[in-house]
Motif scaffolding. Structure first.
Motif, mmCIF file in Angstrom:
data_model
loop_
_atom_site.group_PDB
_atom_site.id
_atom_site.type_symbol
_atom_site.label_atom_id
_atom_site.label_comp_id
_atom_site.label_asym_id
_atom_site.label_seq_id
_atom_site.Cartn_x
_atom_site.Cartn_y
_atom_site.Cartn_z
ATOM 1 N N THR A 1 0.834 -1.201 0.000
ATOM 2 C CA THR A 1 0.000 0.000 0.000
ATOM 3 C C THR A 1 0.869 1.250 0.000
ATOM 4 O O THR A 1 2.084 1.178 0.166
ATOM 5 N N SER A 2 0.233 2.379 -0.141
ATOM 6 C CA SER A 2 0.949 3.655 -0.108
ATOM 7 C C SER A 2 1.589 3.862 1.252
ATOM 8 O O SER A 2 1.016 3.504 2.278
ATOM 9 N N GLY A 3 2.766 4.461 1.242
ATOM 10 C CA GLY A 3 3.411 4.812 2.494
ATOM 11 C C GLY A 3 2.618 5.918 3.168
ATOM 12 O O GLY A 3 2.108 6.821 2.514
ATOM 13 N N CYS A 4 2.478 5.835 4.461
ATOM 14 C CA CYS A 4 1.677 6.810 5.198
ATOM 15 C C CYS A 4 2.521 7.527 6.238
ATOM 16 O O CYS A 4 3.395 6.941 6.849
ATOM 17 N N HIS A 5 2.224 8.773 6.423
ATOM 18 C CA HIS A 5 2.810 9.550 7.506
ATOM 19 C C HIS A 5 1.666 9.919 8.427
ATOM 20 O O HIS A 5 0.527 10.089 7.977
ATOM 21 N N LEU B 1 -4.474 8.879 3.567
ATOM 22 C CA LEU B 1 -3.775 7.628 3.282
ATOM 23 C C LEU B 1 -4.047 6.577 4.366
ATOM 24 O O LEU B 1 -4.114 5.386 4.081
ATOM 25 N N PHE B 2 -4.218 7.016 5.602
ATOM 26 C CA PHE B 2 -4.586 6.067 6.658
ATOM 27 C C PHE B 2 -5.993 5.526 6.426
ATOM 28 O O PHE B 2 -6.259 4.347 6.646
ATOM 29 N N GLU B 3 -6.886 6.371 5.963
ATOM 30 C CA GLU B 3 -8.243 5.912 5.647
ATOM 31 C C GLU B 3 -8.199 4.909 4.502
ATOM 32 O O GLU B 3 -8.884 3.890 4.520
ATOM 33 N N GLU B 4 -7.378 5.183 3.506
ATOM 34 C CA GLU B 4 -7.195 4.261 2.390
ATOM 35 C C GLU B 4 -6.683 2.909 2.902
ATOM 36 O O GLU B 4 -7.169 1.858 2.508
ATOM 37 N N MET B 5 -5.719 2.951 3.809
ATOM 38 C CA MET B 5 -5.160 1.723 4.375
ATOM 39 C C MET B 5 -6.233 0.947 5.151
ATOM 40 O O MET B 5 -6.316 -0.275 5.059
ATOM 41 N N ALA C 1 4.260 4.764 14.740
ATOM 42 C CA ALA C 1 3.710 3.449 15.098
ATOM 43 C C ALA C 1 2.346 3.601 15.769
ATOM 44 O O ALA C 1 1.433 2.812 15.515
ATOM 45 N N GLN C 2 2.192 4.605 16.619
ATOM 46 C CA GLN C 2 0.904 4.856 17.282
ATOM 47 C C GLN C 2 -0.175 5.182 16.253
ATOM 48 O O GLN C 2 -1.299 4.710 16.364
ATOM 49 N N ALA C 3 0.167 5.988 15.264
ATOM 50 C CA ALA C 3 -0.802 6.352 14.222
ATOM 51 C C ALA C 3 -1.248 5.104 13.457
ATOM 52 O O ALA C 3 -2.433 4.941 13.162
ATOM 53 N N PHE C 4 -0.315 4.210 13.152
ATOM 54 C CA PHE C 4 -0.671 2.960 12.473
ATOM 55 C C PHE C 4 -1.545 2.100 13.368
ATOM 56 O O PHE C 4 -2.557 1.556 12.929
ATOM 57 N N LYS C 5 -1.160 1.975 14.618
ATOM 58 C CA LYS C 5 -1.902 1.134 15.556
ATOM 59 C C LYS C 5 -3.348 1.615 15.719
ATOM 60 O O LYS C 5 -4.259 0.813 15.879
ATOM 61 N N GLN C 6 -3.552 2.912 15.656
ATOM 62 C CA GLN C 6 -4.896 3.469 15.783
ATOM 63 C C GLN C 6 -5.728 3.259 14.518
ATOM 64 O O GLN C 6 -6.945 3.339 14.553
ATOM 65 N N SER C 7 -5.059 2.971 13.405
ATOM 66 C CA SER C 7 -5.760 2.798 12.131
ATOM 67 C C SER C 7 -6.066 1.348 11.815
ATOM 68 O O SER C 7 -7.157 1.027 11.368
ATOM 69 N N VAL C 8 -5.080 0.489 11.978
ATOM 70 C CA VAL C 8 -5.230 -0.931 11.651
ATOM 71 C C VAL C 8 -4.540 -1.776 12.723
ATOM 72 O O VAL C 8 -3.725 -1.272 13.492
ATOM 73 N N LEU C 9 -4.860 -3.041 12.751
ATOM 74 C CA LEU C 9 -4.291 -3.949 13.734
ATOM 75 C C LEU C 9 -2.932 -4.455 13.224
ATOM 76 O O LEU C 9 -2.863 -5.410 12.453
ATOM 77 N N VAL C 10 -1.875 -3.791 13.631
ATOM 78 C CA VAL C 10 -0.521 -4.146 13.206
ATOM 79 C C VAL C 10 -0.073 -5.374 13.977
ATOM 80 O O VAL C 10 -0.159 -5.426 15.197
ATOM 81 N N GLY C 11 0.405 -6.387 13.243
ATOM 82 C CA GLY C 11 0.854 -7.620 13.878
ATOM 83 C C GLY C 11 2.355 -7.802 13.872
ATOM 84 O O GLY C 11 2.891 -8.642 14.577
ATOM 85 N N ALA C 12 3.069 -7.005 13.052
ATOM 86 C CA ALA C 12 4.527 -7.128 12.970
ATOM 87 C C ALA C 12 5.113 -5.803 12.503
ATOM 88 O O ALA C 12 4.434 -4.999 11.875
ATOM 89 N N VAL C 13 6.376 -5.607 12.827
ATOM 90 C CA VAL C 13 7.100 -4.410 12.417
ATOM 91 C C VAL C 13 8.383 -4.853 11.728
ATOM 92 O O VAL C 13 9.095 -5.726 12.228
ATOM 93 N N ILE C 14 8.673 -4.250 10.577
ATOM 94 C CA ILE C 14 9.942 -4.462 9.889
ATOM 95 C C ILE C 14 10.633 -3.115 9.839
ATOM 96 O O ILE C 14 10.042 -2.121 9.403
ATOM 97 N N VAL C 15 11.881 -3.065 10.311
ATOM 98 C CA VAL C 15 12.663 -1.846 10.291
ATOM 99 C C VAL C 15 13.698 -1.967 9.184
ATOM 100 O O VAL C 15 14.481 -2.909 9.162
ATOM 101 N N THR C 16 13.686 -1.006 8.255
ATOM 102 C CA THR C 16 14.604 -1.041 7.121
ATOM 103 C C THR C 16 15.770 -0.083 7.343
ATOM 104 O O THR C 16 15.709 0.797 8.200
ATOM 105 N N LYS C 17 16.803 -0.260 6.565
ATOM 106 C CA LYS C 17 17.970 0.620 6.540
ATOM 107 C C LYS C 17 18.682 0.734 7.881
ATOM 108 O O LYS C 17 19.204 1.783 8.222
ATOM 109 N N MET C 18 18.711 -0.343 8.632
ATOM 110 C CA MET C 18 19.405 -0.323 9.921
ATOM 111 C C MET C 18 20.918 -0.211 9.747
ATOM 112 O O MET C 18 21.614 0.224 10.643
ATOM 113 N N ASP C 19 21.422 -0.604 8.584
ATOM 114 C CA ASP C 19 22.866 -0.558 8.375
ATOM 115 C C ASP C 19 23.372 0.853 8.089
ATOM 116 O O ASP C 19 24.537 1.144 8.279
#
Length: 145
Positions: free
Chosen positions: A74-78, A84-88, A116-134
């Protein structure tokens, strides 16, 4: 894309990708090219602008073809982009996923908590992937999320 590739080649699963990102220019082409390189089936549309319709059609198609893992991109959301959160939320409601994964860029640092709080309030997040840690020393954001 890397998630699908990992499950195909390391786990032996049968993944497929659905591009429901109609917001970012080039999202369709980028995902389609990467899917083709990795030989992972792909569904998307140049013509359709409704991400919910694209997601539903892609999921239905790949379910009929007995794919084990169907990833809907889906589209990245801020947190400040309510539309975009409604779309998600609509995509989630229409496709009824088994797992929603919040993918976050490590470079956002401590603002990861708010995101993360904004996502949690929109949909039921079950996992988190963190990119670009290197590339960043901002791993604290991952702990916040």
């Amino acid at each position: 894309m890397k998630y699908a590739h990992y499950h195909q080649y390391r786990k032996g699963w049968k993944p497929a990708l659905v591009c429901a990102d109609t917001f970012r220019a080039g999202a369709f082409d980028q995902l389609k090219q990467n899917a083709a390189k990795a030989k992972i089936p792909f569904y998307g549309s140049y013509m359709e602008s409704d991400p919910v319709k694209i997601a539903v059609e892609g999921v239905e198609r790949f379910k009929e073809e007995n794919f084990y893992l169907i990833i809907v991109d889906t589209s990245g959301c801020h947190k400040q982009e309510a539309a975009l959160f409604e779309e998600m939320r609509q995509v989630s409601k229409a496709t009824k996923p088994d797992l929603i994964v919040f993918v976050m860029d490590s470079s956002i640092g401590q603002s990861a908590f708010d995101q993360a709080q904004a996502f949690k309030q929109s949909v039921l997040v079950g996992a988190v992937i963190v990119t670009k840690m290197d590339g960043h020393a901002k791993g604290g954001g991952a702990l916040s999320a």
